[in-house]
Design a protein around this motif. Structure first.
Motif, PDB file in Angstrom:
ATOM      1  N   UNK A 186       0.827  -1.211   0.000  1.00 46.06           N
ATOM      2  CA  UNK A 186       0.000   0.000   0.000  1.00 46.06           C
ATOM      3  C   UNK A 186       0.860   1.260   0.000  1.00 46.06           C
ATOM      4  N   UNK A 187       1.922   1.237   0.796  1.00 44.19           N
ATOM      5  CA  UNK A 187       2.786   2.412   0.909  1.00 44.19           C
ATOM      6  C   UNK A 187       3.508   2.693  -0.399  1.00 44.19           C
ATOM      7  N   UNK A 188       4.095   1.647  -0.994  1.00 41.58           N
ATOM      8  CA  UNK A 188       4.853   1.859  -2.232  1.00 41.58           C
ATOM      9  C   UNK A 188       3.945   2.258  -3.381  1.00 41.58           C
ATOM     10  N   UNK A 189       2.793   1.610  -3.487  1.00 43.11           N
ATOM     11  CA  UNK A 189       1.878   1.948  -4.570  1.00 43.11           C
ATOM     12  C   UNK A 189       1.329   3.360  -4.412  1.00 43.11           C
ATOM     13  N   UNK A 190       0.974   3.727  -3.177  1.00 45.48           N
ATOM     14  CA  UNK A 190       0.441   5.078  -2.945  1.00 45.48           C
ATOM     15  C   UNK A 190       1.463   6.139  -3.298  1.00 45.48           C
ATOM     16  N   UNK A 191       2.719   5.874  -2.978  1.00 45.83           N
ATOM     17  CA  UNK A 191       3.788   6.829  -3.315  1.00 45.83           C
ATOM     18  C   UNK A 191       3.878   7.026  -4.820  1.00 45.83           C
ATOM     19  N   UNK A 192       3.858   5.919  -5.562  1.00 46.97           N
ATOM     20  CA  UNK A 192       3.950   6.023  -7.024  1.00 46.97           C
ATOM     21  C   UNK A 192       2.709   6.688  -7.605  1.00 46.97           C
ATOM     22  N   UNK A 193       1.533   6.253  -7.165  1.00 42.80           N
ATOM     23  CA  UNK A 193       0.285   6.811  -7.685  1.00 42.80           C
ATOM     24  C   UNK A 193       0.239   8.320  -7.454  1.00 42.80           C
ATOM     25  N   UNK A 194       0.634   8.728  -6.249  1.00 45.39           N
ATOM     26  CA  UNK A 194       0.594  10.151  -5.918  1.00 45.39           C
ATOM     27  C   UNK A 194       1.580  10.965  -6.748  1.00 45.39           C
ATOM     28  N   UNK A 195       2.699  10.354  -7.098  1.00 49.04           N
ATOM     29  CA  UNK A 195       3.663  11.046  -7.962  1.00 49.04           C
ATOM     30  C   UNK A 195       3.045  11.391  -9.318  1.00 49.04           C
ATOM     31  N   UNK A 196       2.130  10.554  -9.786  1.00 51.75           N
ATOM     32  CA  UNK A 196       1.481  10.793 -11.078  1.00 51.75           C
ATOM     33  C   UNK A 196       0.343  11.811 -10.949  1.00 51.75           C
ATOM     34  N   UNK A 197      -0.320  11.843  -9.802  1.00 52.66           N
ATOM     35  CA  UNK A 197      -1.534  12.654  -9.646  1.00 52.66           C
ATOM     36  C   UNK A 197      -1.272  14.019  -9.022  1.00 52.66           C
ATOM     37  N   UNK A 198      -0.382  14.079  -8.040  1.00 54.31           N
ATOM     38  CA  UNK A 198      -0.175  15.317  -7.282  1.00 54.31           C
ATOM     39  C   UNK A 198       0.137  16.541  -8.147  1.00 54.31           C
ATOM     40  N   UNK A 199       0.987  16.424  -9.186  1.00 50.55           N
ATOM     41  CA  UNK A 199       1.304  17.627  -9.975  1.00 50.55           C
ATOM     42  C   UNK A 199       0.071  18.306 -10.571  1.00 50.55           C
ATOM     43  N   UNK A 200      -0.995  17.533 -10.815  1.00 49.36           N
ATOM     44  CA  UNK A 200      -2.188  18.106 -11.442  1.00 49.36           C
ATOM     45  C   UNK A 200      -3.024  18.938 -10.465  1.00 49.36           C
ATOM     46  N   UNK A 201      -2.698  18.877  -9.177  1.00 46.71           N
ATOM     47  CA  UNK A 201      -3.466  19.618  -8.170  1.00 46.71           C
ATOM     48  C   UNK A 201      -3.225  21.128  -8.313  1.00 46.71           C
ATOM     49  N   UNK A 202      -2.052  21.484  -8.823  1.00 47.77           N
ATOM     50  CA  UNK A 202      -1.750  22.906  -9.011  1.00 47.77           C
ATOM     51  C   UNK A 202      -1.500  23.183 -10.487  1.00 47.77           C
ATOM     52  N   UNK A 203      -1.499  24.451 -10.834  1.00 45.00           N
ATOM     53  CA  UNK A 203      -1.270  24.872 -12.216  1.00 45.00           C
ATOM     54  C   UNK A 203       0.041  25.646 -12.303  1.00 45.00           C
ATOM     55  N   UNK A 204       0.449  25.940 -13.525  1.00 45.78           N
ATOM     56  CA  UNK A 204       1.639  26.767 -13.717  1.00 45.78           C
ATOM     57  C   UNK A 204       1.446  28.138 -13.071  1.00 45.78           C
ATOM     58  N   UNK A 205       0.200  28.601 -13.070  1.00 48.57           N
ATOM     59  CA  UNK A 205      -0.079  29.909 -12.457  1.00 48.57           C
ATOM     60  C   UNK A 205       0.197  29.883 -10.951  1.00 48.57           C
ATOM     61  N   UNK A 206      -0.071  28.747 -10.292  1.00 54.08           N
ATOM     62  CA  UNK A 206       0.205  28.628  -8.863  1.00 54.08           C
ATOM     63  C   UNK A 206       1.710  28.713  -8.589  1.00 54.08           C
ATOM     64  N   UNK A 207       2.483  28.040  -9.431  1.00 49.69           N
ATOM     65  CA  UNK A 207       3.942  28.080  -9.268  1.00 49.69           C
ATOM     66  C   UNK A 207       4.453  29.490  -9.549  1.00 49.69           C
ATOM     67  N   UNK A 208       3.876  30.125 -10.576  1.00 52.15           N
ATOM     68  CA  UNK A 208       4.271  31.494 -10.919  1.00 52.15           C
ATOM     69  C   UNK A 208       3.970  32.441  -9.750  1.00 52.15           C
ATOM     70  N   UNK A 209       2.840  32.258  -9.111  1.00 47.97           N
ATOM     71  CA  UNK A 209       2.471  33.108  -7.977  1.00 47.97           C
ATOM     72  C   UNK A 209       3.461  32.934  -6.823  1.00 47.97           C
ATOM     73  N   UNK A 210       3.878  31.682  -6.585  1.00 48.84           N
ATOM     74  CA  UNK A 210       4.856  31.425  -5.525  1.00 48.84           C
ATOM     75  C   UNK A 210       6.202  32.057  -5.875  1.00 48.84           C
ATOM     76  N   UNK A 211       6.579  31.960  -7.160  1.00 54.80           N
ATOM     77  CA  UNK A 211       7.833  32.576  -7.605  1.00 54.80           C
ATOM     78  C   UNK A 211       7.789  34.084  -7.377  1.00 54.80           C
ATOM     79  N   UNK A 212       6.635  34.698  -7.653  1.00 55.36           N
ATOM     80  CA  UNK A 212       6.468  36.143  -7.430  1.00 55.36           C
ATOM     81  C   UNK A 212       6.608  36.479  -5.936  1.00 55.36           C
ATOM     82  N   UNK A 213       6.034  35.625  -5.074  1.00 59.97           N
ATOM     83  CA  UNK A 213       6.132  35.854  -3.633  1.00 59.97           C
ATOM     84  C   UNK A 213       7.594  35.844  -3.184  1.00 59.97           C
ATOM     85  N   UNK A 214       8.308  34.829  -3.648  1.00 61.95           N
ATOM     86  CA  UNK A 214       9.728  34.707  -3.280  1.00 61.95           C
ATOM     87  C   UNK A 214      10.499  35.927  -3.770  1.00 61.95           C
ATOM     88  N   UNK A 215      10.211  36.329  -4.999  1.00 60.17           N
ATOM     89  CA  UNK A 215      10.892  37.498  -5.567  1.00 60.17           C
ATOM     90  C   UNK A 215      10.574  38.750  -4.758  1.00 60.17           C
TER      91      UNK A 215
END
Length: 458
Positions: free
Chosen positions: A71-100
């Motif tokens: 369960x642990x190993x499969x969940x780790x792999x499955x989440x690696x495929x799904x988690x990136x879709x939770x946010x968009x490029x705009x979310x990363x851009x907003x974080x980059x702006x905050x850091x800047x």
């Protein structure tokens, strides 16, 4: 449902579970790409696919999917495929702006960026008073020359011991607060454009600094790529995803895991290949675990079974040419040539390596170097020359000038251990065939040959 089955029909049923044509195509195309050496036809691949599915079914029946490790190993792999879709490029851009923005505010509030050149006389840590005095005399001499209108750039090139900047006339990259020695920054930031400091001391040595320019922090666009790399390297993207998952879970009154489950369903609707990629990993973990239990580990630990298999199939393990079962070795001392033979001559072959290591070698002293094995002609130059009588070039070893071989020349294997790897591989293959035959009897398999003809042709 009828429309879905018409566009993606059932190609086979295994133990009552339907397999769609798209799944078979995904597996077939992935495992039979152009660079695969043993490429199968669509028909030839059926047995491989069915056997794989039968083993997965056996693993499910054994409840291996309920193991916490699975369960642990499969969940780790499955989440690696799904988690990136939770946010968009705009979310990363907003974080980059905050850091800047945080960095920009910090830098500009403390004086912005400065461009300076310096001349450095290095001082080693805990330098003697005499060394310190000589460095001070040299930097004072350079300073006096500068006061008499000597060229700063030329003196930096000639005398500065900061070799990185000296070649560039002492000029340093743009400096922002907090990146270099406090003593250096205090002096440098106190200067006006065009102003030169008196000699001063930092943990690096004695400096003279010339203020060349000032400016506010760099604009966002010039730093954006570096900030995005920083986000990825510091795992900040994952932190953004965690924050978004927690926010969504709170709003929807559920858990982050439930959000990921729902997201997986959405993504698989849009991209069936993702569904099969995740399923492939799920089934692959089960396949590996059940195969370990039923074939690989089972064969490896079954010494009696290996021995019985070897005795029954001895003729299969004949050699096409003699072998040498023994050691080829080099020693530091001539007396050890005989000593090595005396140590091992009454021991079983599988004990030789351990006994030689403990008798002649330690962490600090290596008296011998040994290669142990079952050699055919061409495997070892020393064996080729001394056992097989071949013309072989044996390169001398500087610290181990004495060489010899010890063992037996065999026309055929005398025991299972002489062909251990081959016997184990063949025994595993037999166990697998027997297991697959049992699975074929236990689980029903129905293949629609007409649908099979349409694979990659619809």
């Amino acid at each position: 449902m009828a429309f879905a089955q018409a566009t993606d029909p059932v190609i086979m049923t295994i133990n009552g579970k339907q397999v769609l044509r798209s799944e078979y195509e995904y597996s077939y195309n992935k495992n039979n790409s152009e660079d695969v050496i043993d490429k199968k036809s669509v028909d030839e691949y059926v047995d491989l696919f069915v056997n794989y599915k039968l083993k997965v079914q056996a693993a499910l029946e054994a409840h291996l999917d309920t193991l916490s490790s699975f369960k642990k190993e499969f969940a780790t792999y499955r989440n690696q495929q799904i988690r990136p879709s939770i946010i968009t490029d705009a979310d990363v851009e907003a974080e980059a702006r905050k850091i800047y923005n945080r960095t920009q505010h910090y830098v500009d509030s403390l004086g912005g960026l400065i461009k300076v050149a310096h001349i450095l006389m290095l001082l080693p840590q805990r330098a003697s008073k005499e060394v310190q005095n000589k460095a001070k005399e040299r930097i004072d001499s350079i300073y006096n020359a500068l006061l008499k209108n000597a060229d700063f750039t030329e003196l930096a090139k000639k005398y500065s011991q900061d070799k990185g900047s000296a070649a560039n006339g002492g000029e340093l990259p743009w400096i922002q607060p907090g990146v270099t020695f406090k003593e250096f920054e205090e002096v440098a930031y106190s200067l006006k454009k065009g102003e030169m400091s008196k000699p001063f001391l930092s943990p690096a040595g004695y400096h003279i600094v010339l203020m060349k320019d000032r400016r506010n922090y760099f604009d966002y666009d010039s730093l954006r790529a570096d900030i995005i790399r920083f986000i990825d390297h510091r795992n900040i993207r994952e932190q953004i995803i965690d924050a978004r998952l927690n926010e969504m879970a709170k709003t929807q009154h559920c858990t982050p895991a439930r959000i990921l489950d729902e997201k997986e369903g959405e993504l698989e609707e849009k991209d069936p290949s993702l569904k099969y990629l995740i399923q492939e990993y799920h089934d692959g973990l089960l396949f590996y675990e059940i195969s370990n239990r039923m074939v690989w580990d089972r064969a490896n630990n079954d010494e009696a079974g290996q021995e019985a298999y070897y005795r029954k199939n001895k003729k299969r393990y004949r050699w096409d040419a003699p072998r040498f079962k023994g050691i080829a070795y080099n020693t530091r001392y001539k007396a050890d040539i005989k000593a090595v033979k005396n140590v091992v001559k009454k021991l079983p072959f599988d004990k030789w390596a351990d006994v030689l290591r403990t008798t002649f070698n330690s962490d600090s002293v290596l008296r011998i170097k040994v290669e142990k094995g079952i050699f055919k002609k061409g495997d070892n130059a020393l064996v080729d020359r001394d056992v097989f009588g071949a013309e072989a070039i044996v390169k001398p070893m500087n610290d181990y000038p004495y060489s010899a071989v010890y063992g037996k020349k065999l026309k055929a294997p005398q025991e299972r251990d002489d062909v251990k790897a081959e016997v184990l591989a063949d025994y595993q293959e037999q166990l697998e065939k027997e297991w697959v035959a049992q699975l074929r009897k236990k689980y029903s398999v129905v293949v629609d040959r007409e649908i099979l003809k349409t694979v990659n042709k619809h």
